[in-house]
Scaffold this motif. Structure first.
Motif, mmCIF file in Angstrom:
data_model
loop_
_atom_site.group_PDB
_atom_site.id
_atom_site.type_symbol
_atom_site.label_atom_id
_atom_site.label_comp_id
_atom_site.label_asym_id
_atom_site.label_seq_id
_atom_site.Cartn_x
_atom_site.Cartn_y
_atom_site.Cartn_z
ATOM 1 N N ALA B 178 0.831 -1.212 0.000
ATOM 2 C CA ALA B 178 0.000 0.000 0.000
ATOM 3 C C ALA B 178 0.859 1.253 0.000
ATOM 4 O O ALA B 178 1.841 1.344 0.743
ATOM 5 N N SER B 179 0.517 2.190 -0.869
ATOM 6 C CA SER B 179 1.195 3.491 -0.794
ATOM 7 C C SER B 179 0.146 4.596 -0.885
ATOM 8 O O SER B 179 -0.859 4.464 -1.573
ATOM 9 N N THR B 180 0.377 5.652 -0.120
ATOM 10 C CA THR B 180 -0.617 6.713 0.019
ATOM 11 C C THR B 180 -0.068 8.009 -0.551
ATOM 12 O O THR B 180 1.029 8.440 -0.177
ATOM 13 N N SER B 181 -0.826 8.634 -1.457
ATOM 14 C CA SER B 181 -0.367 9.906 -2.030
ATOM 15 C C SER B 181 -0.616 11.035 -1.022
ATOM 16 O O SER B 181 -1.486 10.917 -0.161
ATOM 17 N N PRO B 182 0.152 12.127 -1.086
ATOM 18 C CA PRO B 182 -0.048 13.211 -0.116
ATOM 19 C C PRO B 182 -1.353 13.972 -0.392
ATOM 20 O O PRO B 182 -1.849 13.967 -1.516
ATOM 21 N N TRP B 183 -1.890 14.615 0.657
ATOM 22 C CA TRP B 183 -3.073 15.434 0.484
ATOM 23 C C TRP B 183 -2.736 16.697 -0.301
ATOM 24 O O TRP B 183 -1.573 17.118 -0.332
ATOM 25 N N GLY B 184 -3.760 17.313 -0.883
ATOM 26 C CA GLY B 184 -3.583 18.625 -1.468
ATOM 27 C C GLY B 184 -3.644 19.670 -0.362
ATOM 28 O O GLY B 184 -4.146 19.405 0.729
ATOM 29 N N ILE B 185 -3.110 20.848 -0.624
ATOM 30 C CA ILE B 185 -3.216 21.950 0.338
ATOM 31 C C ILE B 185 -3.747 23.161 -0.417
ATOM 32 O O ILE B 185 -3.197 23.541 -1.453
ATOM 33 N N ASN B 186 -4.860 23.744 0.076
ATOM 34 C CA ASN B 186 -5.444 24.878 -0.643
ATOM 35 C C ASN B 186 -4.847 26.214 -0.193
ATOM 36 O O ASN B 186 -3.969 26.250 0.680
ATOM 37 N N ALA B 187 -5.340 27.299 -0.772
ATOM 38 C CA ALA B 187 -4.773 28.620 -0.490
ATOM 39 C C ALA B 187 -4.921 29.008 0.979
ATOM 40 O O ALA B 187 -4.141 29.802 1.501
ATOM 41 N N LYS B 188 -5.960 28.435 1.638
ATOM 42 C CA LYS B 188 -6.154 28.744 3.061
ATOM 43 C C LYS B 188 -5.285 27.874 3.956
ATOM 44 O O LYS B 188 -5.362 27.948 5.183
ATOM 45 N N GLY B 189 -4.494 26.995 3.323
ATOM 46 C CA GLY B 189 -3.619 26.127 4.115
ATOM 47 C C GLY B 189 -4.315 24.874 4.614
ATOM 48 O O GLY B 189 -3.753 24.138 5.416
ATOM 49 N N GLN B 190 -5.557 24.629 4.137
ATOM 50 C CA GLN B 190 -6.262 23.433 4.584
ATOM 51 C C GLN B 190 -5.846 22.238 3.736
ATOM 52 O O GLN B 190 -5.692 22.356 2.514
ATOM 53 N N THR B 191 -5.693 21.081 4.396
ATOM 54 C CA THR B 191 -5.402 19.863 3.639
ATOM 55 C C THR B 191 -6.718 19.330 3.093
ATOM 56 O O THR B 191 -7.753 19.435 3.739
ATOM 57 N N TYR B 192 -6.690 18.776 1.893
ATOM 58 C CA TYR B 192 -7.894 18.174 1.332
ATOM 59 C C TYR B 192 -7.575 16.874 0.625
ATOM 60 O O TYR B 192 -6.469 16.678 0.126
ATOM 61 N N GLY B 193 -8.553 15.969 0.639
ATOM 62 C CA GLY B 193 -8.358 14.685 -0.002
ATOM 63 C C GLY B 193 -9.113 13.600 0.734
ATOM 64 O O GLY B 193 -10.083 13.863 1.412
ATOM 65 N N ALA B 194 -8.614 12.382 0.586
ATOM 66 C CA ALA B 194 -9.283 11.242 1.193
ATOM 67 C C ALA B 194 -8.682 10.953 2.568
ATOM 68 O O ALA B 194 -7.474 11.050 2.732
ATOM 69 N N PRO B 195 -9.525 10.600 3.548
ATOM 70 C CA PRO B 195 -8.986 10.141 4.824
ATOM 71 C C PRO B 195 -8.193 8.868 4.557
ATOM 72 O O PRO B 195 -8.575 8.081 3.686
ATOM 73 N N ASN B 196 -7.101 8.701 5.217
ATOM 74 C CA ASN B 196 -6.331 7.479 5.008
ATOM 75 C C ASN B 196 -5.647 7.088 6.296
ATOM 76 O O ASN B 196 -5.661 7.826 7.275
ATOM 77 N N LYS B 197 -5.048 5.911 6.269
ATOM 78 C CA LYS B 197 -4.485 5.395 7.516
ATOM 79 C C LYS B 197 -3.079 5.881 7.773
ATOM 80 O O LYS B 197 -2.521 5.647 8.827
ATOM 81 N N LYS B 198 -2.494 6.537 6.812
ATOM 82 C CA LYS B 198 -1.130 7.008 7.011
ATOM 83 C C LYS B 198 -1.130 8.372 7.696
ATOM 84 O O LYS B 198 -0.428 8.593 8.671
ATOM 85 N N TYR B 199 -1.960 9.283 7.173
ATOM 86 C CA TYR B 199 -1.950 10.641 7.712
ATOM 87 C C TYR B 199 -3.184 10.948 8.546
ATOM 88 O O TYR B 199 -3.250 11.977 9.211
ATOM 89 N N GLY B 200 -4.238 10.111 8.467
ATOM 90 C CA GLY B 200 -5.447 10.364 9.246
ATOM 91 C C GLY B 200 -6.515 11.057 8.420
ATOM 92 O O GLY B 200 -6.778 10.690 7.285
ATOM 93 N N ILE B 201 -7.105 12.101 9.010
ATOM 94 C CA ILE B 201 -8.220 12.782 8.352
ATOM 95 C C ILE B 201 -7.803 14.201 7.969
ATOM 96 O O ILE B 201 -7.308 14.953 8.802
ATOM 97 N N PRO B 202 -7.989 14.580 6.692
ATOM 98 C CA PRO B 202 -7.602 15.936 6.286
ATOM 99 C C PRO B 202 -8.626 16.971 6.763
ATOM 100 O O PRO B 202 -9.704 16.610 7.226
ATOM 101 N N ASP B 203 -8.306 18.256 6.633
ATOM 102 C CA ASP B 203 -9.240 19.313 7.023
ATOM 103 C C ASP B 203 -10.506 19.231 6.182
ATOM 104 O O ASP B 203 -11.606 19.470 6.664
ATOM 105 N N LEU B 204 -10.323 18.940 4.895
ATOM 106 C CA LEU B 204 -11.475 18.803 4.003
ATOM 107 C C LEU B 204 -11.434 17.396 3.436
ATOM 108 O O LEU B 204 -10.438 17.000 2.834
ATOM 109 N N GLN B 205 -12.491 16.631 3.661
ATOM 110 C CA GLN B 205 -12.451 15.261 3.166
ATOM 111 C C GLN B 205 -13.438 15.037 2.034
ATOM 112 O O GLN B 205 -14.535 15.571 2.037
ATOM 113 N N GLY B 206 -12.977 14.258 1.072
ATOM 114 C CA GLY B 206 -13.771 13.979 -0.114
ATOM 115 C C GLY B 206 -15.135 13.422 0.232
ATOM 116 O O GLY B 206 -15.261 12.572 1.105
#
Lengths: 191, 250
Positions: B178-206
């Protein structure tokens, strides 16, 4: 009353890891204080019990983000109790099915008319305050917490909390002036 | 003046027992939470499925998605009740087990340990791991359950599937990497993407909005939401509302 000491901190560390016995221990430690607060805010004993249980269920549900003040979960529990009592219908609905199946004895001691009026007016006044202000008021004026700890519990800087509390006091003094004697501080102090 | 009344003894005993059951299979609180979580994960899964069929977004480019590459040969076996599926020597670099389980019996519970999830502190930093399981009942799920992250313990070469006594099931298992791609980061500095087991839950989740659009829900709004109803679905900027996400409503 029990001091919030290292024991509680240890309990909380275990509770955060989803340890049921630790949550049960925290319930034993704080249930009376939480229930007493709920009794002042709710119409009847049954509702106060439900709010008490829900506050502890919320402590579990939000265990990853609960704000622990000086090693104790009590301030967080009290803030949550106030919020549940204010406008907890949606949160309470979450636990409705579970609470309906919980055994309880049928004793229903009726509170006297004066205390009913007190709690109704206190509740009405709290409902008119912003949630943060309501929580600050209950923690400091009713529960006797130092402002610094109450501020920490709700995530404000002490100075900001003091300003907000001052405004709340002015307002509630006007609204609840004739009921003054029935608002009592908490027994004991919170160290 | 109110006299202080103690909490009802029977009620207190029941709540004490309910809290004490946390962390065990008897916990009704945990069962309730799993149902709510499944609703959210279901939303995301549906969203991803829609994205792939619509060919608008490729699953693998959804930031924070975990891709599991199969490794080694599949092992096909049939069992009754709890059983350990042995996979043999592990190829280099594997970290999970891909498992397809099909109920043969018409009823009975099955549970599979998953790669542990993450516990984040208030700032979103991963501070701990938490065991997770996938559980279902053959009475309600007869089609194959595809699990891409069954738990592969360090140095282990097998996975143990727990099933009610007498419950027959077929499992096809193989190693996965298993490999997990990094989350995106928007202009407000919020992480966005899919929750995953490597990094946990992003600020904005799909999440999939009720209007069929794929966007993101604000994790803070989701956590603060109680009961059933709707919260906003945003674009990855965390500001533009494109629809609403249903919570707890079927």
């Amino acid at each position: 009353m029990t001091n919030p000491d290292e024991n509680e901190f240890e309990l909380w560390e275990r509770a955060r890891q989803n340890d049921g016995a630790a949550f049960a221990g925290l319930f034993e430690l704080h249930r009376d204080r939480v229930f007493a607060r709920a009794m002042v805010l709710m119409e009847n004993r049954h509702d106060a019990e439900d709010v008490t249980a829900a506050a502890f269920f919320e402590l579990w549900r939000k265990r990853r983000t609960v704000r622990i003040v000086r090693g104790s979960a009590l301030p967080w529990l009290l803030v949550t109790t106030v919020n549940l009592a204010r406008n907890g219908r949606r949160t309470m609905a979450r636990y409705d099915r579970l609470l309906r199946t919980v055994a309880r004895s049928d004793s229903a001691d009726l509170p006297d008319a004066e205390s009913i009026e007190t709690r109704q007016r206190l509740k009405a006044s709290l409902a008119g305050l912003a949630p943060l202000d309501g929580a600050l008021f209950v923690l400091t004026v009713l529960e006797g917490l130092p402002v610094s700890q109450a501020a920490e519990a709700v995530g404000l800087k002490p100075a900001t909390a003091r300003v907000r509390l001052h405004r709340v006091r002015l307002r509630l003094r006007a609204e609840l002036h004739d009921l003054n004697p029935t608002i009592r501080p908490a027994e004991g102090t919170f160290s | 003046m109110t006299t202080r009344q103690p909490i009802d003894r029977d009620f207190a005993t029941s709540i004490h027992a309910e809290l004490g059951a946390i962390g065990t299979t008897k916990s009704r609180l945990q069962r309730r939470q799993r149902r709510t979580r499944l609703a959210l994960v279901g939303g995301i899964a549906v969203g991803v499925a829609l994205a792939t069929t619509g060919a608008a977004i490729v699953v693998n480019t959804f930031p924070g998605s975990t891709t599991v590459t199969p490794a080694g040969n599949p092992v096909d076996s049939t069992h009754s009740g709890t059983a350990t599926v042995e996979l043999g020597a592990a190829p280099e670099g594997v970290n999970s087990i891909i498992l397809d389980i099909t109920c043969i019996s018409d009823g009975g519970k099955i549970s599979v340990p998953l790669t542990p999830g993450t516990v984040q502190d208030a700032t979103g930093k991963v501070v701990d791991s938490m065991p997770e399981t996938a559980e279902w009942d053959c009475a309600t799920r007869s089609t194959t359950v595809h699990i891409k992250d069954a738990y592969l313990a360090p140095d282990a070469t097998s996975v143990t599937v727990t099933a009610d006594p007498g419950t027959k099931w077929r499992g096809v298992a193989r190693y996965g990497s298993a490999s997990t791609s990094p989350w995106g980061i928007n202009a407000k500095g919020q992480t966005y993407g899919a929750p995953n087991k490597k990094y946990g839950i992003p600020d904005l989740q799909g999440a999939l909005a009720t209007n069929g659009k794929l966007g993101f829900i604000d994790t803070k709004e989701f956590n603060a939401f109680h009961g059933t109803g709707f919260i906003n679905v945003y674009e990855s900027d965390g500001t533009t509302v494109i629809g609403e996400f249903s919570i707890g409503t079927p």
